[in-house]
Design an enzyme around this catalytic site. Structure first.
Site, mmCIF file in Angstrom:
data_model
loop_
_atom_site.group_PDB
_atom_site.id
_atom_site.type_symbol
_atom_site.label_atom_id
_atom_site.label_comp_id
_atom_site.label_asym_id
_atom_site.label_seq_id
_atom_site.Cartn_x
_atom_site.Cartn_y
_atom_site.Cartn_z
ATOM 1 N N PHE A 78 -10.697 5.866 35.277
ATOM 2 C CA PHE A 78 -12.110 5.842 35.632
ATOM 3 C C PHE A 78 -12.731 7.148 35.163
ATOM 4 O O PHE A 78 -12.376 8.218 35.644
ATOM 5 C CB PHE A 78 -12.345 5.676 37.132
ATOM 6 C CG PHE A 78 -13.814 5.652 37.471
ATOM 7 C CD1 PHE A 78 -14.546 4.490 37.326
ATOM 8 C CD2 PHE A 78 -14.464 6.798 37.883
ATOM 9 C CE1 PHE A 78 -15.906 4.464 37.596
ATOM 10 C CE2 PHE A 78 -15.825 6.790 38.167
ATOM 11 C CZ PHE A 78 -16.542 5.618 38.019
ATOM 12 N N ASP A 104 -9.782 15.209 32.537
ATOM 13 C CA ASP A 104 -10.942 14.855 33.363
ATOM 14 C C ASP A 104 -10.650 15.308 34.785
ATOM 15 O O ASP A 104 -9.971 14.632 35.542
ATOM 16 C CB ASP A 104 -11.193 13.349 33.302
ATOM 17 C CG ASP A 104 -12.403 12.914 34.121
ATOM 18 O OD1 ASP A 104 -12.863 13.706 34.978
ATOM 19 O OD2 ASP A 104 -12.879 11.783 33.921
ATOM 20 N N LYS A 112 -19.284 16.866 39.602
ATOM 21 C CA LYS A 112 -19.302 16.663 41.048
ATOM 22 C C LYS A 112 -19.420 17.967 41.820
ATOM 23 O O LYS A 112 -20.509 18.477 42.007
ATOM 24 C CB LYS A 112 -18.101 15.821 41.480
ATOM 25 C CG LYS A 112 -18.187 14.374 40.963
ATOM 26 C CD LYS A 112 -17.229 13.465 41.650
ATOM 27 C CE LYS A 112 -17.252 12.064 41.048
ATOM 28 N NZ LYS A 112 -18.533 11.366 41.200
#
Length: 407
Positions: A145, A230, A259
């Protein structure tokens, strides 16, 4: 006069009427938050065990981050990159130092960081490695993801993310997550990068074999391929280290960050790497109106300075070990598996007693907010500022829910 039920019902109805239904939120309407706790429109308090998918690592309303944002709001918030601003230089300098790298490409959302990393890797492949025009490929993992853009979902194997959004972007090869031999077999002369989550978040906090990332690092160096990590969910203190890669002694060529970098206040993301990779970009070849804006840079700088002390990482490490021990004790009593690192856990509910969604709804009624993913799995990612007593209380609630579900 409206009742408390009316306030919740009306707020949800208004949102549902005018918001695209791309989420299925729990039926709670949050109005305020402080630290690891949030309060709904009816005045009920909940322990936040999701932290906005790790975007609120440092807690709701963190005083240092709020102060940095307020100070910058009074000065200037946006210039675009057409001009310099006095916050961007300090931010990228200290972020690069935190990462042990030379350069930073500032963006906004995590998906933008991933897209930017893909562009950088392709440009590096053509301009440095010598890959034939339009022939570059990037190796990705099953269960990945990385965001929701059309290019990113082109290499997703999640039907909800992928199906009915084609035609899809070519140039990606998928191999099993955790299988370095499969990565090695997939690399050819046109491979420019391997893109990997050091710990897969959306897949259910899946931790690969301890040798996987070191083997990836060795083979990508040997085959002249970039390793792109990531760390948008796993990074910036969540796992008890600045980056999940650190847990196994790996330094990638590019970090993708987001984030928590914006402190839960503004969207801030970045691609961080050395000059021999990020230096392939030239003026006009990539950009973002808001990327590197003064407000985001001011908040991001304060995040970096908090992490530079090592205190959030140590706290997540210590509290995470306690959380993992408590959760493991519930295996066999309604849980079938626990995975994770630091203050990040994936717990699998016994599918014979409930789905992950049903368990999350039961937890919500007991004052704990968590989120399910992929059927039986619940993700737990409380803010790093959470107290141990609050963690224990949350696990007690989970234990009670499991007992109720087992009947």
């Amino acid at each position: 006069m409206k009742t408390t039920t009316d306030r919740t019902t009306d707020a949800i109805a208004l949102e549902d009427e005018h918001t695209a239904h791309n989420y299925h939120p729990l039926p709670v309407v949050v109005a305020s938050g402080e630290g690891a706790w949030v309060t709904d429109v009816e005045g009920r308090r909940y322990l936040d065990c999701l932290a906005a998918y790790s975007a609120v690592n440092f807690g709701h309303g963190n005083p240092r981050l709020i102060a940095a944002a307020r100070e910058q709001l009074d000065r200037i918030t946006l210039t675009s990159r057409a001009f310099h601003n006095d916050r961007l230089g300090p931010f990228v300098t200290e972020l690069a130092a935190l990462c042990g790298k030379d350069m930073v490409l500032p963006m906004n959302t995590g998906a933008e960081a991933v897209e930017s990393g893909i562009k950088v890797a392709r440009a590096w492949g053509y301009r440095v490695k010598g890959v034939a025009p339009d022939a570059a490929n990037i190796i990705v993992m099953t269960g990945n993801f990385h965001g929701r853009t059309t290019t990113i979902i082109s290499f997703s194997d999640d039907p909800d993310a992928h199906d009915d959004f084609g035609p899809y972007t070519p140039g990606f090869r998928m191999v099993p997550y955790g299988d370095a031999a499969a990565v090695d077999a997939a690399i050819d002369e046109n491979t420019v990068a391997v893109l990997v989550e050091p710990i897969q978040g959306e897949a259910g906090i899946v931790v690969p074999p301890v040798e996987f990332l070191p083997e990836l690092r060795a083979l990508t160096r040997e085959r002249n391929v970039l390793l792109i990590a990531d760390e948008i969910q796993s990074g910036l203190g969540r796992v008890g280290a600045t980056f999940a890669c650190e847990l196994v002694g790996v330094v990638p060529d590019l970090y993708l960050l987001g984030k928590a970098l914006g402190g839960g206040i503004v969207p801030v993301s970045a691609v961080v790497g050395d000059r021999d990779v990020l230096g392939v970009l030239q003026p006009g070849q990539h950009g973002s109106t808001f990327g590197g804006n003064p407000l985001g840079a001011a908040v991001g700088l304060e995040v970096v300075r908090m992490l530079a002390t090592g205190e959030p990482q140590e706290r997540a490490r210590a509290l995470g070990a306690h959380l993992q021990d408590r959760l493991v004790s519930l295996v066999g009593s309604g849980l079938v598996a626990v995975r994770g690192a630091g203050l990040w856990a994936g717990v699998d509910i016994d599918p014979a007693i409930a789905t992950g969604r049903e368990a999350c709804e039961a937890l919500m009624r007991r004052g704990v907010l968590a989120k399910d993913t992929h059927g039986p799995t619940i993700r737990l990612a409380p803010p790093i500022v959470v107290e141990q007593a609050d963690l224990d209380w949350a696990v007690d609630q989970l234990e009670a829910v499991l007992a109720e579900l087992r009947g």
